[in-house]
Design an enzyme around this catalytic site. Structure first.
Site, short mmCIF file in Angstrom:
data_model
loop_
_atom_site.label_atom_id
_atom_site.label_comp_id
_atom_site.label_asym_id
_atom_site.label_seq_id
_atom_site.Cartn_x
_atom_site.Cartn_y
_atom_site.Cartn_z
NE ARG A 38 29.94 15.66 31.00
CZ ARG A 38 28.73 16.22 30.86
NH1 ARG A 38 28.61 17.41 30.27
NH2 ARG A 38 27.66 15.60 31.31
CB SER B 118 30.90 9.80 37.62
OG SER B 118 31.46 10.63 36.65
CE LYS C 92 25.81 13.53 35.26
NZ LYS C 92 26.24 12.70 34.16
N1 3NM Z 1 29.04 15.43 36.40
P1 3NM Z 1 29.24 22.63 36.36
S1 3NM Z 1 27.86 17.18 37.79
C1 3NM Z 1 29.65 16.61 34.30
O1 3NM Z 1 27.61 14.78 39.60
C2 3NM Z 1 29.06 16.57 35.64
O2 3NM Z 1 28.78 13.45 38.36
C3 3NM Z 1 28.43 15.61 37.58
O3 3NM Z 1 29.22 21.22 35.58
C4 3NM Z 1 28.25 14.54 38.59
O4 3NM Z 1 30.62 22.84 36.85
C5 3NM Z 1 28.44 17.65 36.28
O5 3NM Z 1 28.87 23.63 35.31
C6 3NM Z 1 28.30 19.03 35.71
O6 3NM Z 1 28.21 22.55 37.44
C7 3NM Z 1 29.36 19.98 36.20
#
Ligand code: 3NM
Length: 219
Positions: A46, A117, A146
């Protein structure tokens, strides 16, 4: 090649590591290598956010990471970039609601693994109808990885999706760490997706091992 079977998808989603060069403070190749040694079951490239690599540099990094995944037989998934996924013949593609439309993504990657997603029951239903193999559902908890993350849904949202009849493989995402991963699995997820809890760790191998131990204990 046929579409992935559901049992296989549930198995590979167990510990889903996601990262790009902006999520790490040392070479991502090294971090991925260690996370794989710790037992990650799938990896998503990503390359997003401020300072993200583009064009040739992005492709070169992707190819190196793909090679690492191939070496141990875990799927290599590309986030968002349909062209790159096709060019590299990646194992799959993950798209968000604003990325390439699910149907177009499915057409582009044929039988590859397609993740989408989803943040609402409707998004989840539409994604499945349009050909998603699995759903990424979040954010489970607050996340700093994000910029445009939606409001926190919590693990109970996975329960809501299951109750609404959405039975496809699901991976929880957003703010997941070794203290809360159990709750995500208990709510009905097949696995957890993690960026910072592994990418920002000094010893990601040992953290990955701890994640996997917990996930396996529940399956
Ligand atoms: N998508 P971390 S939250 C890439 O809610 C991504 O769809 C999300 O990173 C969604 O594990 C997210 O550091 C970030 O919180 C995840």
């Amino acid at each position: 090649m046929a579409r992935w079977n559901e049992e296989e998808i549930r198995r590979v989603l167990s510990l889903y590591f996601i990262a790009g060069s902006v999520n790490v403070t040392r070479p991502l190749d090294n971090v991925l290598h260690e996370v794989i040694n710790g037992g990650a079951t799938i990896f998503q490239f990503r390359e997003k956010g401020e300072g993200a690599l583009k064009t040739d540099q992005k492709e070169q990094l992707a190819r190196r990471l793909q090679k690492l995944c191939r070496g141990v037989g875990i799927p290599f998934i590309v986030n968002d970039d349909v062209e790159l996924a096709v060019k590299l013949n990646a194992d799959g593609l993950h798209v968000g609601q604003d990325d390439a439309a699910t149907e177009q993504a499915r057409q582009a990657i044929g039988d590859g693994l397609l993740g989408v997603s989803a943040h609402t029951v409707n998004e989840a239903k539409e994604a499945v109808q349009a050909g998603a193999d699995y759903l990424g559902v979040g954010p489970m908890y607050p996340t700093t990885s994000k910029d445009d993350a939606e409001s926190v849904r919590g693990p109970e949202f996975i329960r809501t999706l299951r109750e609404a009849g959405i039975l496809v493989p699901i991976v929880g995402i957003g703010g997941i760490n070794i203290s809360n991963a159990n709750d995500v699995i208990k709510a009905g997820a097949d696995g957890v997706s993690v960026i910072s809890a592994l990418a920002a760790e000094d010893e990601p191998q040992s953290v990955a091992e701890q994640f996997l131990k917990q996930i396996k204990a529940q399956s």
